[in-house]
Every structure is written in C-alpha cells, then in structure tokens.
Design a protein around this motif. Structure first.
Motif, short mmCIF file in Angstrom:
data_model
loop_
_atom_site.label_atom_id
_atom_site.label_comp_id
_atom_site.label_asym_id
_atom_site.label_seq_id
_atom_site.Cartn_x
_atom_site.Cartn_y
_atom_site.Cartn_z
N ILE A 85 1.23 -1.21 -0.14
CA ILE A 85 0.19 -0.59 0.17
C ILE A 85 0.91 1.35 0.03
O ILE A 85 0.55 1.99 -1.27
N ALA A 86 2.56 0.96 0.60
CA ALA A 86 2.72 2.03 0.93
C ALA A 86 4.06 2.79 -0.47
O ALA A 86 3.21 3.94 -0.82
N VAL A 87 3.53 1.84 -1.17
CA VAL A 87 4.64 1.91 -2.41
C VAL A 87 3.68 2.02 -3.32
O VAL A 87 4.01 3.21 -4.43
N LEU A 88 2.21 1.29 -3.93
CA LEU A 88 1.24 2.07 -4.65
C LEU A 88 0.74 3.12 -4.42
O LEU A 88 0.61 3.73 -5.29
N GLU A 89 0.42 3.59 -3.40
CA GLU A 89 -0.03 5.27 -2.85
C GLU A 89 0.56 6.05 -3.39
O GLU A 89 0.41 6.56 -3.75
N ASN A 90 2.07 6.13 -2.93
CA ASN A 90 2.62 6.44 -3.46
C ASN A 90 2.42 7.06 -4.74
O ASN A 90 3.28 7.93 -5.66
N LEU A 91 3.03 5.57 -5.45
CA LEU A 91 3.39 5.82 -6.97
C LEU A 91 1.92 6.47 -7.56
O LEU A 91 2.17 6.92 -9.48
N GLN A 92 0.92 6.21 -6.84
CA GLN A 92 0.03 6.16 -7.63
C GLN A 92 -0.64 8.10 -8.06
O GLN A 92 -0.67 8.37 -8.47
N ARG A 93 0.80 8.87 -7.22
CA ARG A 93 0.58 10.67 -6.57
C ARG A 93 1.26 11.09 -7.89
O ARG A 93 1.27 12.35 -8.45
N GLU A 94 1.99 9.88 -8.66
CA GLU A 94 3.28 10.32 -9.92
C GLU A 94 3.87 12.05 -8.84
O GLU A 94 4.31 12.62 -10.35
N ASP A 95 4.31 11.62 -7.66
CA ASP A 95 4.99 13.52 -7.98
C ASP A 95 6.73 12.71 -7.32
O ASP A 95 6.92 13.77 -6.35
N LEU A 96 6.11 11.45 -6.65
CA LEU A 96 8.13 11.17 -6.40
C LEU A 96 8.75 11.54 -7.56
O LEU A 96 9.46 11.74 -8.82
N THR A 97 10.70 11.46 -6.68
CA THR A 97 11.21 12.00 -7.26
C THR A 97 12.13 10.63 -8.58
O THR A 97 11.30 9.39 -8.50
N PRO A 98 12.47 11.07 -9.39
CA PRO A 98 12.62 9.56 -10.20
C PRO A 98 13.27 8.16 -10.08
O PRO A 98 13.26 7.37 -9.79
N LEU A 99 14.45 9.02 -8.71
CA LEU A 99 15.28 7.65 -7.19
C LEU A 99 14.11 7.73 -6.36
O LEU A 99 14.24 6.07 -5.90
N GLU A 100 13.32 8.26 -6.22
CA GLU A 100 11.64 7.52 -4.93
C GLU A 100 11.45 6.69 -5.57
O GLU A 100 10.99 5.48 -5.09
N GLU A 101 11.24 6.75 -7.26
CA GLU A 101 10.43 6.02 -8.09
C GLU A 101 11.53 4.93 -7.94
O GLU A 101 10.37 3.65 -8.41
N ALA A 102 12.15 5.02 -8.49
CA ALA A 102 13.29 3.72 -8.39
C ALA A 102 13.12 3.00 -7.80
O ALA A 102 13.36 1.70 -7.76
N GLU A 103 13.34 3.72 -6.09
CA GLU A 103 13.58 2.37 -4.72
C GLU A 103 12.05 1.52 -4.89
O GLU A 103 12.00 1.00 -4.23
N ALA A 104 10.85 2.17 -4.82
CA ALA A 104 9.72 2.08 -5.17
C ALA A 104 10.23 0.70 -5.36
O ALA A 104 8.67 -0.75 -5.15
N TYR A 105 10.16 0.85 -6.56
CA TYR A 105 9.72 -0.18 -7.92
C TYR A 105 11.13 -1.83 -7.23
O TYR A 105 10.44 -2.69 -7.11
N GLN A 106 12.31 -1.10 -6.77
CA GLN A 106 13.15 -2.18 -6.45
C GLN A 106 12.44 -2.59 -5.40
O GLN A 106 12.46 -3.94 -4.58
N THR A 107 11.78 -2.25 -4.37
CA THR A 107 11.33 -2.52 -2.75
C THR A 107 10.41 -3.91 -3.15
O THR A 107 10.15 -4.57 -2.77
N LEU A 108 9.36 -3.50 -4.12
CA LEU A 108 8.26 -4.39 -4.79
C LEU A 108 8.91 -5.53 -5.73
O LEU A 108 8.74 -6.38 -5.10
N ILE A 109 10.42 -5.18 -5.10
CA ILE A 109 11.43 -6.56 -6.86
C ILE A 109 11.63 -7.66 -5.31
O ILE A 109 11.38 -8.28 -5.16
N GLN A 110 12.37 -6.48 -4.16
CA GLN A 110 12.97 -7.45 -3.37
C GLN A 110 11.89 -7.52 -2.18
O GLN A 110 11.89 -8.62 -2.00
N LYS A 111 11.43 -6.91 -1.74
CA LYS A 111 10.91 -7.57 -0.61
C LYS A 111 9.09 -8.33 -1.14
O LYS A 111 8.66 -9.31 0.09
N LEU A 112 8.89 -8.76 -2.39
CA LEU A 112 7.11 -9.23 -2.26
C LEU A 112 8.34 -10.58 -3.39
O LEU A 112 7.03 -11.22 -4.52
N SER A 113 9.18 -10.13 -4.08
CA SER A 113 10.37 -11.50 -4.55
C SER A 113 9.41 -11.03 -6.32
O SER A 113 8.79 -12.66 -6.79
#
Length: 290
Positions: free
Chosen positions: A115-143
């Motif tokens: 929820i934390a990651v997708l809610e922030n991605l939905q807002r679409e005002d993350l910096t490019p690095l924050e967006e990249a780290e959000a994708y990395q979190t989904l990959i690493q934490k959710l496999s």
C-alpha cells in the motif's frame, strides 16, 4: 481516503490494493484521536522528501480548520504506524497539534508495504530516484520480477528497467538527481558513459555549464569516442634473436634490443647513459674514434 481509480499509468492491481480503503468514513469504522507522539511513519514509505511549502500550507489549514480526513494507521509494538496520510501527520506536527483523527486497521507487513509503495506511485510526484527505489522495494520485498511489477502497476517493462538503472549511479550523481539539479533524461544519458568513473565529474560539468539533454548527449558521445588507442602488438621474437640479444647484453653490460622484419633485415639498439658510458662501449667493441 479518496482514491482516483483513473490515475494515469496504474494497472488494475492498484484498485484491488485500495478497494478496502474506499470506506474510510464507513459507519462501522471508528475514528479515534491519537497522540502524534504515539505515531510513526510507514517504514516502507518510498518518499524521502516532502515539499516544505506545501506542508506549511497544509499546516496553516489544519491550524485553522483541523484535519478533515482521518489518517489510516495500524497497531504496532510501540504505538501506531501510518498506512496512509503521512503528509497530514507531518503538517499536524508543524501546526502544533497534539492529536490527529485516525482509523486503526489490522493489516499485515506485506500488505502495508504494498500500500505504501503503490499509494505513492499513484500520486506520481515522487522524484525519479524515489520511484526507482519503490520499484526495487516491490522486487526485493515481494520477490517480484520486473515483468510482474510492470503488470501490477501498468507500466511497461522497459520503463521499469530504465528507472531501476538509476540506482546504479554513484552517490554524488544520485544526490544531484534527488535534488532536481539533474533531470531523469540527463541521468540516463550519464549511464551511457563507457568509463563509469567519469559519471560524477561529467554530472558536475553538466550542472555548472547548464547543459541541455542534447548537449550532454553530444558531450558523452565525444567522451566515448575518445578511447585510448590500443598499442600495436609486438611480433614475437625468434629464439635466435632472443639469444643474440641476451649475448649482447652480457657482453656490453647495458640494455640491447634486437629486432627484425619479415625479410630478415633489422636493427640493433644499444643504450648508453652518458658520454663516459659510450666510450666504455666503444672500448668493449674495440672501436677507436679519431
């Protein structure tokens, strides 16, 4: 919590994630006043920076009218953790409030992170690095694979891959990207440098010279083209030439180089270090100079 299902670029997975959040004002849910000191930010929050001006404006509004929409939290071992509503939480602290209206929900670790990651991605005002780290979190934490993340959020796989590549930038350049001194397009251009050790230096030059993306692309192309010329491979000496060279070195007690071309012709190079050394070599060779 109001959710815009038509948020650009997000797949159907986002609706499923937030389906149970659309009833934030449901009569069955109790809105409690929780102490701000008992609340902690979501540990999976991808957003590292918050717009201070926007926070101050929200704080002014809260100071005058209070918090209209409760935040969503979950019980933790030490108080509560925010699921959604960190901006309201931060602004309430700035406004000098001691409590904030909140809805307490039971939610597991994985769903909270999602929820934390997708809610922030939905807002679409993350910096490019924050967006990249959000994708990395989904990959690493959710496999998840990049393809699965792509399907889940409705972005193309190359789009995801381009953002993840930003995480390979050196720290100095990452800081420039995070603070907005470099754009996403400029950062991607820097990644094409063949000599990765030059990235920080070129990033600093791009900023100081005010380079456009096009100018930076041309500069990087020039740097990549200026490769050091490879040395001409020296031919392997025959056993005879090597033996001759060693014999002359022993005889003359100095460095000697013997070489030959394909036709058998060649040259002998004898090194001397001074006029006195040259005269010594002449004596060894039994050569008299008039």
């Amino acid at each position: 919590m109001a959710i815009n299902k038509n948020s650009k670029g997000l797949g159907r997975g986002i609706d499923a994630i937030f389906s149970d959040f659309e009833s934030a004002n449901n009569d069955q849910e109790v809105v409690e006043e929780l102490a701000l000191t008992d609340i902690r930010p979501n540990p999976y929050q991808p957003r590292k920076t918050f717009d201070e001006t926007a926070l101050q404006e929200l704080a002014d509004s809260i100071r005058q009218s209070g918090v209209f929409q409760p935040i969503i939290v979950r019980k933790s071992l030490n108080g509560y953790e925010i699921i959604a509503g960190e901006r309201r939480f931060r602004a309430s602290k700035i406004a000098g409030k001691e409590t904030i209206p909140a809805i307490v929900r039971e939610i597991d670790e994985q769903r909270m992170m999602e929820i934390a990651v997708l809610e922030n991605l939905q807002r679409e005002d993350l910096t490019p690095l924050e967006e990249a780290e959000a994708y990395q979190t989904l990959i690493q934490k959710l496999s998840l694979t990049q393809a699965e993340v792509s399907e889940r959020i409705g972005k193309s796989r190359p789009y995801i891959a381009n953002y993840l590549r930003l995480l390979t930038l050196p720290d100095v350049t990452k800081k420039y990207l995070q603070t907005g001194k470099l754009s996403m397009a400029q950062a991607r251009t820097l990644l094409s440098l063949k000599n990765k050790e030059e990235i920080d230096t070129v990033a600093e030059k791009a900023i100081s010279d005010g380079m456009t993306v096009r100018q930076l692309e041309q500069y990087v192309l020039q740097l990549n083209a200026d490769k050091p010329k490879t040395k001409t491979k020296q031919p392997v000496k025959s056993a005879y030439l090597t033996a001759t060279e060693n014999a002359l070195i022993d005889k003359l007690a100095t460095k000697v180089k013997v070489s030959a071309n394909k036709r058998g012709a060649g040259k002998i190079e004898i090194k001397y270090t001074s006029v006195r050394d040259l005269n010594r070599l002449l004596d060894v060779l039994n050569i008299e100079i008039d």
